[in-house]
Design a protein around this motif. Structure first.
Motif, mmCIF file in Angstrom:
data_model
loop_
_atom_site.group_PDB
_atom_site.id
_atom_site.type_symbol
_atom_site.label_atom_id
_atom_site.label_comp_id
_atom_site.label_asym_id
_atom_site.label_seq_id
_atom_site.Cartn_x
_atom_site.Cartn_y
_atom_site.Cartn_z
ATOM 1 N N GLN A 401 0.929 -1.069 -0.169
ATOM 2 C CA GLN A 401 -0.072 0.061 0.125
ATOM 3 C C GLN A 401 0.895 1.226 -0.152
ATOM 4 O OE1 GLN A 401 -2.867 0.009 3.189
ATOM 5 N NE2 GLN A 401 -4.004 -1.751 2.538
ATOM 6 N N PRO A 402 0.642 2.371 -0.734
ATOM 7 C CA PRO A 402 1.472 3.653 -0.936
ATOM 8 C C PRO A 402 1.718 4.292 0.422
ATOM 9 C CG PRO A 402 -0.328 3.622 -2.635
ATOM 10 C CD PRO A 402 -0.578 2.405 -1.639
ATOM 11 N N ARG A 403 0.637 4.141 1.106
ATOM 12 C CA ARG A 403 1.081 4.709 2.456
ATOM 13 C C ARG A 403 2.005 4.023 3.438
ATOM 14 N NH1 ARG A 403 -4.136 6.390 6.095
ATOM 15 N NH2 ARG A 403 -4.476 7.475 4.350
ATOM 16 N N VAL A 404 1.950 2.833 3.586
ATOM 17 C CA VAL A 404 2.757 2.033 4.089
ATOM 18 C C VAL A 404 4.142 1.730 3.227
ATOM 19 C CG1 VAL A 404 3.314 -0.352 5.102
ATOM 20 C CG2 VAL A 404 0.849 0.496 5.233
ATOM 21 N N LEU A 405 4.083 1.778 2.035
ATOM 22 C CA LEU A 405 5.378 1.658 1.323
ATOM 23 C C LEU A 405 6.238 2.992 1.577
ATOM 24 C CD1 LEU A 405 7.253 0.320 -0.769
ATOM 25 C CD2 LEU A 405 5.864 1.534 -2.396
ATOM 26 N N GLY A 406 5.596 4.092 1.566
ATOM 27 C CA GLY A 406 6.429 5.322 1.762
ATOM 28 C C GLY A 406 7.085 5.261 3.245
ATOM 29 N N LYS A 407 6.625 4.493 4.298
ATOM 30 C CA LYS A 407 7.297 4.541 5.718
ATOM 31 C C LYS A 407 8.546 3.348 5.242
ATOM 32 C CE LYS A 407 3.145 5.437 8.304
ATOM 33 N NZ LYS A 407 2.070 4.983 9.457
#
Length: 732
Positions: A401-407
């Motif tokens: 997921q993009p939000r998780v991938l950013g972290k």
């Protein structure tokens, strides 16, 4: 001249023209210049030699420097020419105080001597870039054949047509500017003495403006804006000069037009036009340059003189300025078309030989709903390091997921330098393919962890020679390895900017090892939409700096300590290993297993077969090699034996022989250190075709067939090295 150019080297022709300049000056000094006829003939001869020197100098630039180097050095050369003009004007002014112009001609001959000595030095020490074109069979033609060749050049290359047409229009514009400028000068200064004083000031101003234009436009604008846009600067400046005259014919407008006619052409237009010629086939550049400078330019000058002589008495300043505006618009269109075809030629050259047979990752959208646990992330990062599992792991990471991938990226990217290069490329490729919104983050990571450290280290590399020899060579190795990895990653980051999918052809040329092909590939990359990103690649192909004469005699310890400090602070794992283990390096010859790891990898890197491998690949290869020692006259293998392994010669010498029809041993070759032995049996699965015997104590490294095939499957560039080795042996 085109025929002479085909029969000898450009550097020799340049030397003969340079010598002719000295001889003409000596003749003028000895015989004297007594009347207008002799003065005109002398001026004509000097102008002809000067024209040839300019043309041949531009050809030498294309033969000895690639497009990238020429673009980088264009500003420096323009500044040097401008400084030379200032110094020449100063010398002439000082000589005129004591001597007549004819009596001071000996100074020209004196000044040519250092140039001749430099030419002799460069002819013996410098070699032109590799030149290979489809037109090599056209050499040694007669004049008629050369003329036909030029006609074919115009028919096949639109860029050649636009360059020649640009010469004609530029001469007309330049003559109009000079007529208008001097007419306004005469209008403002009716007294000849006042006019002479003003012209002296104007000449100094022209030389200074030439220096300023070279420093600001050619040195700064050209690397940033590129050849296409900088080529438009000259006609736009001409438009402004004619518009200024049309608005009132003020004195400042005349000076502005005078600057546009001479300094701007010499400092900006000529260097940029020289770079445009590089987009033509190498064999045609010389003839077209000589045609434009030696025939079209003088004819255009004569035609412009006759035309202006007929119309100038009947037209006002305003009418002449309007004519100049029209011609400048035409010149702007010609320069735009020349830039368009320059771009077309460069991209076509970069795409030559391109074959889209490589398997590409799927472009189908991924289900970006994956929310991994901590254990799953650790498993994926571990799999990312594996040479076979890295692609699957990278695809799985790109589906987070993009939000998780950013972290995840925020935590992993600072440590990503310690992953194998293949793993880094795989993750970058999948992220750009499936989640392109993270491209700015990846570019920022590249800038911080790759570009900026290399930018700090590169200017200091001339101090590497202050290290002990055993350390210096390995320091060069680890720095070049870091630059190699940066090139590969940056190419992957640039791939989404390539809508025409030409990067495969570009990568092929960049890895070819030919400087001219590399420069053409880099120039094609500079034509991508976001040029400020692609221009980062060119510095990564610059050779490491050599120490200057000043550094050889007076080494800079301050710069050396800065280099060591930058290396110690580097986060590159191979540079860190070099810093930790450099005290163990020795210049004494040791057996391969007893050498430190870095020195073993250095030896493998020097072997042509493995020259294109990174240090990560060489480390894996090193673990698979088995050392073997042979005594004097000990046999390695016999003709007819099963070929199950490849050997790399480390030290010593191997004699290759086979039995002839009479049953006697016939020596085929003697192999020295760095060469492979027994590679043919690995390629065709046939028995050994010859016998290998040591002629002295010899050390070899053995790589068995299965490991060799596995290596080739993962790094096919090894086969190119193998082909080079086989071709060299066939030539012998």
């Amino acid at each position: 001249m085109t025929v002479a150019l085909e029969r000898t080297t450009t550097l020799k022709l340049f030397g003969w023209c340079w010598l002719s300049l000295a001889i003409l000056a000596l003749l003028g000094w000895v015989l004297g210049i007594h009347d207008q006829t002799s003065a005109f003939l002398f001026y004509l001869a000097i102008s002809l030699v000067e024209l040839l020197l300019g043309s041949l100098g531009a050809l030498l630039l294309g033969q000895y420097f690639s497009i990238t180097e020429s673009k980088r050095l264009a500003g420096q050369m323009s500044v040097s020419l401008a400084l030379g003009g200032l110094m020449g004007a100063l010398i002439v002014s000082l000589m005129a105080i004591w001597l007549s112009p004819a009596a001071s001609l000996w100074m020209i001959s004196l000044l040519t001597l250092p140039g001749l000595l430099l030419l002799i030095f460069y002819q013996r020490t410098q070699k032109p870039l590799n030149i290979h074109t489809e037109d090599d069979d056209a050499s040694h033609q007669d004049p008629v054949g050369s003329l036909k060749f030029l006609v074919d050049c115009f028919r096949e290359h639109p860029l050649a047509r636009w360059l020649s047409l640009g010469v004609v229009i530029a001469v007309l514009v330049q003559c109009l500017q000079e007529i208008l400028a001097f007419s306004i000068y005469e209008h403002y200064f009716s007294d000849p003495s006042e006019l002479a004083i003003f012209l002296g000031i104007a000449v100094a101003l022209l030389h200074l403006s030439s220096l300023v234009l070279a420093g600001l436009v050619t040195s700064r604008l050209l690397p940033k804006a590129g050849i296409q846009l900088t080529h438009l600067f000259h006609p736009i400046f001409n438009l402004l000069s004619f518009a200024a005259i049309a608005l009132g014919g003020r004195l400042w407008a005349a000076v502005f037009a005078h600057i546009a006619s001479d300094p701007l052409d010499a400092s900006v237009n000529s260097p940029v036009t020289t770079l445009l010629y590089n987009a033509l086939p190498q064999q045609r550049q010389g003839r077209l340059r000589l045609l434009n400078d030696g025939m079209i330019y003088p004819l255009s000058l004569g035609l412009a003189g006759i035309l202006l002589l007929l119309i100038e008495p009947h037209l006002s300043w305003l009418a002449l300025a309007a004519l100049g505006l029209v011609l400048s618009f035409v010149l702007l269109g010609i320069h735009w078309k020349a830039g368009h075809w320059y771009r077309h030629n460069i991209q076509q050259q970069a795409a030559e030989g391109q074959m889209n047979l490589t398997r590409r990752s799927s472009t189908d959208p991924l289900d970006q709903g994956f929310r991994p646990t901590s254990a799953q992330l650790q498993h994926l990062f571990k799999a990312l390091r594996h040479p076979i599992k890295s692609e699957v792991a990278a695809i799985k990471l790109a589906s987070i997921q993009p939000r998780v991938l950013g972290k995840v990226l925020h935590s992993i990217l600072p440590k990503f330098r310690y992953y194998p290069l293949a793993a880094q490329i795989q993750l970058v490729r999948q992220l750009l393919l499936h989640q392109p919104q993270f491209r700015p983050i990846l570019f920022d990571w590249f800038r911080v962890h790759w570009e900026e450290p290399l930018a700090r280290i590169y200017p200091l590399t001339s101090s590497l020679t202050l290290l002990p020899p055993a350390q210096s060579s390995i320091a060069e190795l680890v720095i070049e390895n870091q630059r190699y990895q940066a090139r590969k990653l940056l190419l992957e980051l640039l791939r989404p900017l390539d809508p025409k999918d030409q990067l495969q052809g570009v990568e092929t040329r960049l890895d070819a090892g030919d400087e001219r092909q590399q420069a053409q590939a880099l120039e094609s990359l500079s034509l991508l939409p976001e040029r400020h990103l692609s221009k980062r690649l060119a510095p990564l192909f610059e050779p490491l700096l050599e120490p200057s004469l000043l550094q050889i005699f007076w080494p800079s310890n301050k710069q050396f300590y800065r280099l060591i400090r930058e290396l110690e602070e580097s986060s590159d794992p191979w540079i860190e290993l070099f810093i930790r283990s450099r005290s163990t390096f020795t210049a004494q010859p040791l057996a391969y297993p007893r050498r430190p790891l870095m020195q073993r990898l250095e030896l493998l890197k020097q072997i042509p077969l493995f020259a294109q491998l990174s240090l990560d690949d060489l480390r894996l290869l090193d673990a698979q090699l088995q050392p073997r020692h042979l005594k004097h006259e000990e046999i390695l293998f016999v003709e007819g034996d099963a070929g199950d392994s490849l050997y790399i010669l480390v030290t010593g010498e191997i004699e290759i022989s086979r039995l002839n029809d009479e049953g006697e041993a016939e020596v085929l070759a003697y192999l020295e250190a760095g060469q492979p032995v027994g590679e043919m049996s690995l390629l065709d699965d046939q028995p050994r075709s010859a016998t290998a015997c040591a002629t002295q104590p010899t050390e070899l490294l053995k790589l068995d067939r299965l490991r060799f095939h596995s290596l080739v499957m993962q790094r096919p560039q090894i086969l190119l090295g193998m082909c080079r080795v086989l071709a060299a042996r066939l030539r012998q």
